[in-house]
Scaffold this motif. Structure first.
Motif, mmCIF file in Angstrom:
data_model
loop_
_atom_site.group_PDB
_atom_site.id
_atom_site.type_symbol
_atom_site.label_atom_id
_atom_site.label_comp_id
_atom_site.label_asym_id
_atom_site.label_seq_id
_atom_site.Cartn_x
_atom_site.Cartn_y
_atom_site.Cartn_z
ATOM 1 N N ALA A 66 0.804 -1.219 0.000
ATOM 2 C CA ALA A 66 0.000 0.000 0.000
ATOM 3 C C ALA A 66 0.839 1.272 0.000
ATOM 4 O O ALA A 66 0.439 2.282 -0.585
ATOM 5 C CB ALA A 66 -0.943 0.015 1.205
ATOM 6 N N THR A 84 0.970 4.315 -2.702
ATOM 7 C CA THR A 84 1.260 5.663 -2.196
ATOM 8 C C THR A 84 2.753 5.772 -1.924
ATOM 9 O O THR A 84 3.299 5.021 -1.118
ATOM 10 C CB THR A 84 0.469 5.952 -0.910
ATOM 11 O OG1 THR A 84 -0.927 5.965 -1.212
ATOM 12 C CG2 THR A 84 0.866 7.303 -0.328
ATOM 13 N N ARG A 136 -2.570 7.977 2.256
ATOM 14 C CA ARG A 136 -2.931 7.484 0.929
ATOM 15 C C ARG A 136 -3.146 8.688 0.014
ATOM 16 O O ARG A 136 -3.799 9.657 0.405
ATOM 17 C CB ARG A 136 -4.208 6.626 0.980
ATOM 18 C CG ARG A 136 -4.081 5.379 1.835
ATOM 19 C CD ARG A 136 -3.098 4.382 1.246
ATOM 20 N NE ARG A 136 -2.943 3.203 2.094
ATOM 21 C CZ ARG A 136 -1.972 3.047 2.998
ATOM 22 N NH1 ARG A 136 -1.063 3.997 3.162
ATOM 23 N NH2 ARG A 136 -1.910 1.959 3.731
#
Length: 257
Positions: free
Chosen positions: A107, A160, A216
């Protein structure tokens, strides 16, 4: 979070790992050397090896890259082996890590950079809003790593990517003084034009890394200093990640958030 630190047995990674653990995160060190912090897992191997990276990044929530190679000694910037190694680690491994992180569904990726991407930082006042222009081997390769990071963020919006440009990160036992990670004794407290400010305490470094790992959104490059007055680097406050160091000269650190 399961956080993989590439170069996780290095000085700065070793300093921040306990703080990440205290915040409830699982820490994994990827690199040739075994970590010395209890409870940190080890994935042995080379950060330029795609197979090692795939094995290490599987199941990771965030990757933090501390791996670097700095050419040391007179004339090292113009010698074959130091130059080749700097480009392989500072640029090639970052490109590989970003590609594998994207493929593995990680992520967040945090690229640990340096304020040496600004030419003359520490000798002349610079602005965090200026384009990077460092010309040393270290500065050029770290600038190229930042380009790789920004490019991968554009290619894979699901990943991200944050670049953190460190200015004088130090060991906890040396704070507020700064010392290069390869030396055994710290130097003085950082200063510029008569104004002194603390080096970055590893607890504060861990906190800003966690903010970067949890966010994010689109690519961001941010400075990381304890220079609250902007003596050496203007236009860095308020911080783009909402961070403020708790260990600063003349203040008693607030409890950890």
């Amino acid at each position: 979070m399961r956080i993989v630190i590439v170069g996780g047995a290095g000085v700065l990674a070793t300093q921040i790992s306990p703080y990440l653990q205290q915040a409830g995160h699982q820490v994994v060190a990827l690199g040739p050397d075994a970590p010395t912090v209890a409870g940190v897992e080890h994935v042995p191997g080379d950060a330029t090896d795609f197979d090692v990276l795939r094995r290490g990044f599987a199941g990771a929530d965030a990757v933090v890259n501390f791996a670097l190679r700095a050419a040391r000694g007179a004339g090292a910037d113009e010698q074959t082996d130091p130059v080749r190694a700097a480009f392989a680690v500072n640029v090639g491994s970052v490109y590989a890590q970003l590609r594998v992180a994207a493929a593995e569904g990680v992520a967040a990726f945090v690229q640990m950079s340096t304020l040496a991407v600004y030419e003359g930082f520490g000798q002349q006042r610079r602005s965090a809003l200026e384009p990077t222009d460092g010309t040393s081997l270290y500065g050029v390769t770290k600038r190229m790593a930042e380009l790789a990071a920004e490019s991968e963020a554009a290619r894979t919006p699901e990943l991200t990517v944050t670049t953190l440009r460190m200015g004088y990160p130090t060991r906890a036992e040396w704070w507020p003084r700064w010392g290069n990670p390869v030396v055994t004794e710290p130097g003085p407290v950082p200063s510029f034009d008569g104004s002194s400010y603390a080096a970055v305490h590893p607890e504060d470094l861990a906190e800003v890394i966690l903010l970067a790992a949890a966010r994010r959104g689109p690519y961001v490059a941010a400075p990381v200093t304890a220079d609250l007055d902007g003596a050496a680097l203007a236009d860095q406050w308020p911080h783009v990640l909402g961070w403020r160091p708790r260990h600063v000269l003349g203040e008693i650190p607030e409890p950890a958030r």
